[in-house]
Design a protein around this motif. Structure first.
Motif, PDB file in Angstrom:
ATOM      1  N   TRP A  40       0.846  -1.198   0.000  1.00 32.26           N
ATOM      2  CA  TRP A  40       0.000   0.000   0.000  1.00 32.26           C
ATOM      3  C   TRP A  40       0.872   1.235   0.000  1.00 32.26           C
ATOM      4  N   ASN A  41       0.412   2.264  -0.681  1.00 29.13           N
ATOM      5  CA  ASN A  41       1.082   3.558  -0.635  1.00 29.13           C
ATOM      6  C   ASN A  41       0.030   4.650  -0.713  1.00 29.13           C
ATOM      7  N   ARG A  42       0.308   5.767  -0.070  1.00 26.63           N
ATOM      8  CA  ARG A  42      -0.663   6.868  -0.063  1.00 26.63           C
ATOM      9  C   ARG A  42      -1.016   7.304  -1.473  1.00 26.63           C
ATOM     10  N   SER A  43      -0.001   7.356  -2.343  1.00 27.28           N
ATOM     11  CA  SER A  43      -0.231   7.691  -3.745  1.00 27.28           C
ATOM     12  C   SER A  43       0.123   6.481  -4.610  1.00 27.28           C
ATOM     13  N   GLU A  44      -0.838   6.018  -5.384  1.00 30.52           N
ATOM     14  CA  GLU A  44      -0.578   4.849  -6.216  1.00 30.52           C
ATOM     15  C   GLU A  44       0.304   5.186  -7.411  1.00 30.52           C
ATOM     16  N   ALA A  45       0.592   6.462  -7.624  1.00 29.99           N
ATOM     17  CA  ALA A  45       1.484   6.843  -8.718  1.00 29.99           C
ATOM     18  C   ALA A  45       2.861   6.212  -8.537  1.00 29.99           C
ATOM     19  N   ALA A  46       3.255   5.964  -7.292  1.00 27.05           N
ATOM     20  CA  ALA A  46       4.562   5.370  -7.022  1.00 27.05           C
ATOM     21  C   ALA A  46       4.680   3.966  -7.614  1.00 27.05           C
ATOM     22  N   PHE A  47       3.572   3.282  -7.773  1.00 27.07           N
ATOM     23  CA  PHE A  47       3.594   1.924  -8.325  1.00 27.07           C
ATOM     24  C   PHE A  47       3.849   1.916  -9.831  1.00 27.07           C
ATOM     25  N   HIS A  48       3.698   3.052 -10.444  1.00 28.05           N
ATOM     26  CA  HIS A  48       3.816   3.116 -11.903  1.00 28.05           C
ATOM     27  C   HIS A  48       5.088   3.810 -12.364  1.00 28.05           C
ATOM     28  N   GLU A  49       6.000   4.084 -11.438  1.00 23.92           N
ATOM     29  CA  GLU A  49       7.276   4.677 -11.807  1.00 23.92           C
ATOM     30  C   GLU A  49       8.143   3.647 -12.515  1.00 23.92           C
ATOM     31  N   PRO A  50       9.029   4.069 -13.418  1.00 24.28           N
ATOM     32  CA  PRO A  50       9.901   3.129 -14.140  1.00 24.28           C
ATOM     33  C   PRO A  50      10.706   2.257 -13.169  1.00 24.28           C
ATOM     34  N   SER A  51      10.779   0.977 -13.481  1.00 26.31           N
ATOM     35  CA  SER A  51      11.491   0.047 -12.607  1.00 26.31           C
ATOM     36  C   SER A  51      11.939  -1.160 -13.413  1.00 26.31           C
ATOM     37  N   ASP A  52      12.958  -1.845 -12.870  1.00 30.47           N
ATOM     38  CA  ASP A  52      13.436  -3.067 -13.510  1.00 30.47           C
ATOM     39  C   ASP A  52      12.459  -4.224 -13.312  1.00 30.47           C
ATOM     40  N   PHE A  53      11.567  -4.077 -12.343  1.00 30.34           N
ATOM     41  CA  PHE A  53      10.631  -5.145 -12.022  1.00 30.34           C
ATOM     42  C   PHE A  53       9.212  -4.598 -12.043  1.00 30.34           C
ATOM     43  N   THR A  54       8.277  -5.453 -12.335  1.00 23.19           N
ATOM     44  CA  THR A  54       6.879  -5.060 -12.407  1.00 23.19           C
ATOM     45  C   THR A  54       6.141  -5.563 -11.178  1.00 23.19           C
ATOM     46  N   LEU A  55       5.430  -4.673 -10.534  1.00 23.45           N
ATOM     47  CA  LEU A  55       4.629  -5.061  -9.379  1.00 23.45           C
ATOM     48  C   LEU A  55       3.300  -5.633  -9.856  1.00 23.45           C
ATOM     49  N   ASP A  56       2.993  -6.842  -9.425  1.00 26.42           N
ATOM     50  CA  ASP A  56       1.734  -7.485  -9.774  1.00 26.42           C
ATOM     51  C   ASP A  56       0.579  -6.620  -9.270  1.00 26.42           C
ATOM     52  N   PRO A  57      -0.289  -6.132 -10.143  1.00 30.99           N
ATOM     53  CA  PRO A  57      -1.399  -5.273  -9.717  1.00 30.99           C
ATOM     54  C   PRO A  57      -2.275  -5.908  -8.639  1.00 30.99           C
ATOM     55  N   ALA A  58      -2.306  -7.227  -8.614  1.00 31.07           N
ATOM     56  CA  ALA A  58      -3.135  -7.910  -7.623  1.00 31.07           C
ATOM     57  C   ALA A  58      -2.625  -7.693  -6.201  1.00 31.07           C
ATOM     58  N   LEU A  59      -1.361  -7.309  -6.079  1.00 32.29           N
ATOM     59  CA  LEU A  59      -0.778  -7.096  -4.757  1.00 32.29           C
ATOM     60  C   LEU A  59      -1.038  -5.693  -4.224  1.00 32.29           C
ATOM     61  N   ILE A  60      -1.483  -4.788  -5.073  1.00 27.79           N
ATOM     62  CA  ILE A  60      -1.707  -3.402  -4.651  1.00 27.79           C
ATOM     63  C   ILE A  60      -3.003  -3.306  -3.849  1.00 27.79           C
ATOM     64  N   LEU A  61      -2.871  -2.771  -2.654  1.00 23.06           N
ATOM     65  CA  LEU A  61      -4.032  -2.532  -1.798  1.00 23.06           C
ATOM     66  C   LEU A  61      -4.401  -1.062  -1.923  1.00 23.06           C
ATOM     67  N   SER A  62      -5.550  -0.780  -2.501  1.00 21.83           N
ATOM     68  CA  SER A  62      -5.944   0.605  -2.757  1.00 21.83           C
ATOM     69  C   SER A  62      -6.423   1.305  -1.495  1.00 21.83           C
ATOM     70  N   ASN A  63      -7.131   0.580  -0.639  1.00 19.92           N
ATOM     71  CA  ASN A  63      -7.692   1.154   0.582  1.00 19.92           C
ATOM     72  C   ASN A  63      -7.086   0.433   1.781  1.00 19.92           C
ATOM     73  N   LEU A  64      -6.336   1.148   2.589  1.00 16.46           N
ATOM     74  CA  LEU A  64      -5.666   0.502   3.722  1.00 16.46           C
ATOM     75  C   LEU A  64      -6.658  -0.060   4.729  1.00 16.46           C
ATOM     76  N   ASP A  65      -7.860   0.450   4.745  1.00 17.39           N
ATOM     77  CA  ASP A  65      -8.880  -0.098   5.648  1.00 17.39           C
ATOM     78  C   ASP A  65      -9.210  -1.548   5.312  1.00 17.39           C
ATOM     79  N   ASP A  66      -8.836  -1.996   4.120  1.00 17.15           N
ATOM     80  CA  ASP A  66      -9.119  -3.371   3.702  1.00 17.15           C
ATOM     81  C   ASP A  66      -7.962  -4.324   3.975  1.00 17.15           C
TER      82      ASP A  66
END
Length: 236
Positions: A40-66
């Motif tokens: 989880w991150n406050r801004s999901e823009a951080a997940f889309h920054e250029p990187s050598d590895f791709t973060l599986d979208p299924a691992l992203i938690l949009s709402n920390l309450d969940d």
């Protein structure tokens, strides 16, 4: 076959959060013991920054309450002290909790909630010692009753300090060619004024539990000549 690896939830996707994510995915020693439950991150823009590895979208938690829906075994906070204030007790009720920003515990109400959640449940709370190399020795002295006083002095390059409130003008007025003491007082008073810089001091206050946040003394020094981070520990 049952996957017995520890499920890790990572709260925060700055440099530390990215390091943990990459280590769990790419380090054979880490991936043999751990797997990601969520990130989880406050801004999901951080997940889309250029990187050598791709973060599986299924691992992203949009709402920390969940967070509970991801069934993490341990939740690692590497974001901001406010996370522990807002979610810490709930995290401890559901999983082990690693507090990467222990300055949050300088707030007495927050520390009380975390301790009560840990004592009433089955999950543990972990605080890293960070740059406090003598943490174990301080804790042993405390347990033996031989620790009478503790002062932690932290010296950093002026540009490396991130302060708020009344310390802003003090830092702005710091000398340009020598060291300036910008704070001297209790760790409890300093933590909310420099929450990103003094986690080592918070760890010292927890290790020296007979003195605590009010009894451990803090000195924060700005020095534009420094190329490294200096920590000095004085015990009585």
């Amino acid at each position: 076959m049952c996957d017995r690896r520890v499920r890790v939830g990572v709260v925060g996707f700055g440099s530390l959060g990215k390091y943990l994510w990459k280590a769990i995915l790419t380090d054979p020693r880490a991936s043999a013991k751990f797997r990601l439950a969520f990130v989880w991150n406050r801004s999901e823009a951080a997940f889309h920054e250029p990187s050598d590895f791709t973060l599986d979208p299924a691992l992203i938690l949009s709402n920390l309450d969940d967070f509970a829906s991801r069934n993490a075994d341990i939740i690692v906070e590497v974001a901001h002290p406010s996370i522990t204030e807002l979610y810490g007790a709930r995290f401890v009720a559901a999983a082990d909790y690693f507090i990467g920003s222990p300055t949050a515990l300088a707030d007495a109400a927050t520390e009380k909630r975390i301790r009560e959640a840990a004592e009433s449940g089955v999950h543990g709370v972990y605080v890293p010692c960070g740059a406090l190399w003598g943490a174990a020795d301080i804790a042993r002295m405390t347990d033996r009753g031989s620790l009478k006083g503790l002062t932690v002095t932290m010296k950093k390059h002026t540009d490396s300090l991130k302060v708020v409130g009344r310390l802003i003008p003090v830092l702005q007025a710091a000398a340009p060619d020598t060291e300036t003491v910008i704070f001297e007082g209790s760790v409890r008073e300093l933590c909310p004024l420099a929450p990103n810089n003094v986690n080592t001091m918070a760890a010292a206050a927890l290790a020296a539990h007979n003195l605590g946040f009010d009894g451990v003394r803090a000195r924060l020094v700005a020095d534009p000549r420094l190329m490294t981070h200096v920590v000095e520990i004085d015990v009585l």
